[in-house]
Each structure stands twice: as structure tokens, then as C-alpha cells.
Design a protein around this motif. Sequence first.
Motif, PDB file in Angstrom:
ATOM      1  N   ARG A   1      41.949  16.127  33.018  1.00 47.90           N
ATOM      2  CA  ARG A   1      41.121  17.322  33.188  1.00 47.90           C
ATOM      3  C   ARG A   1      41.563  18.350  32.152  1.00 47.90           C
ATOM      4  N   THR A   2      40.657  19.243  31.826  1.00 46.56           N
ATOM      5  CA  THR A   2      40.965  20.305  30.879  1.00 46.56           C
ATOM      6  C   THR A   2      41.689  21.429  31.608  1.00 46.56           C
ATOM      7  N   LEU A   3      42.752  21.940  31.003  1.00 51.92           N
ATOM      8  CA  LEU A   3      43.478  23.062  31.595  1.00 51.92           C
ATOM      9  C   LEU A   3      42.608  24.313  31.582  1.00 51.92           C
ATOM     10  N   THR A   4      42.771  25.134  32.601  1.00 52.47           N
ATOM     11  CA  THR A   4      42.070  26.414  32.630  1.00 52.47           C
ATOM     12  C   THR A   4      42.741  27.366  31.639  1.00 52.47           C
ATOM     13  N   ALA A   5      42.065  28.452  31.328  1.00 50.28           N
ATOM     14  CA  ALA A   5      42.632  29.449  30.414  1.00 50.28           C
ATOM     15  C   ALA A   5      43.952  29.990  30.962  1.00 50.28           C
ATOM     16  N   ASP A   6      44.019  30.228  32.263  1.00 50.05           N
ATOM     17  CA  ASP A   6      45.257  30.726  32.876  1.00 50.05           C
ATOM     18  C   ASP A   6      46.388  29.707  32.762  1.00 50.05           C
ATOM     19  N   GLU A   7      46.076  28.434  32.954  1.00 48.13           N
ATOM     20  CA  GLU A   7      47.097  27.389  32.845  1.00 48.13           C
ATOM     21  C   GLU A   7      47.611  27.277  31.414  1.00 48.13           C
ATOM     22  N   ARG A   8      46.734  27.464  30.456  1.00 54.07           N
ATOM     23  CA  ARG A   8      47.153  27.397  29.048  1.00 54.07           C
ATOM     24  C   ARG A   8      48.094  28.544  28.695  1.00 54.07           C
ATOM     25  N   LEU A   9      47.890  29.698  29.316  1.00 54.17           N
ATOM     26  CA  LEU A   9      48.726  30.867  29.034  1.00 54.17           C
ATOM     27  C   LEU A   9      50.032  30.856  29.812  1.00 54.17           C
ATOM     28  N   ASP A  10      50.049  30.131  30.920  1.00 52.86           N
ATOM     29  CA  ASP A  10      51.238  30.061  31.766  1.00 52.86           C
ATOM     30  C   ASP A  10      52.402  29.481  30.975  1.00 52.86           C
ATOM     31  N   SER A  11      53.555  30.135  31.033  1.00 55.92           N
ATOM     32  CA  SER A  11      54.716  29.657  30.275  1.00 55.92           C
ATOM     33  C   SER A  11      55.380  28.456  30.933  1.00 55.92           C
ATOM     34  N   GLY A  12      55.132  28.248  32.238  1.00 56.85           N
ATOM     35  CA  GLY A  12      55.690  27.091  32.933  1.00 56.85           C
ATOM     36  C   GLY A  12      54.670  25.985  33.005  1.00 56.85           C
ATOM     37  N   SER A  13      54.942  24.987  33.819  1.00 59.52           N
ATOM     38  CA  SER A  13      53.998  23.891  34.005  1.00 59.52           C
ATOM     39  C   SER A  13      52.811  24.363  34.818  1.00 59.52           C
ATOM     40  N   ALA A  14      51.698  23.701  34.642  1.00 61.75           N
ATOM     41  CA  ALA A  14      50.480  24.046  35.381  1.00 61.75           C
ATOM     42  C   ALA A  14      50.630  23.687  36.844  1.00 61.75           C
ATOM     43  N   LYS A  15      49.743  24.252  37.639  1.00 56.50           N
ATOM     44  CA  LYS A  15      49.679  24.043  39.090  1.00 56.50           C
ATOM     45  C   LYS A  15      50.811  24.700  39.766  1.00 56.50           C
TER      46      LYS A  15
END
Length: 65
Positions: free
Chosen positions: A51-65
Amino acid sequence: MNKTLLDILVCPVTKASLTLSKDGTELISKVGGMAYPVRDGIPVLLETEARTLTADERLDSGSAK
């Protein structure tokens, strides 16, 4: 997930390193902007399954979710 396995796995699209999501259900490619599922402990590194990461997930410095 086994640390040694995580160290050798790469994004199949960009060949960039992957990080395990906080809940352990996905492998994240920040460079590629993709999240690959981990099903029953097995990484599914198929572009069609990611799945494509959301904009917020891309900006997050840690791992997604």
C-alpha cells in the motif's frame, strides 16, 4: 521479525532498506513510500500487495502505524 532477516531485506522497487512497523504487520520503505504486509510472520514483498504510505506516514520520523 528476525533482526538478521530484516537487515538483509530491501524494497523490491527501490532497493532501499525496510523498517518494521510499530505493530509488526508491515515492512516500510520510506524511500519508496510503500508498506509491504507481513502475513503470519512472512514478508510479502510484492509491489501489487503493497500500500502507498499516507503523507503523514511519510513525514513521521519513526516507523509507520
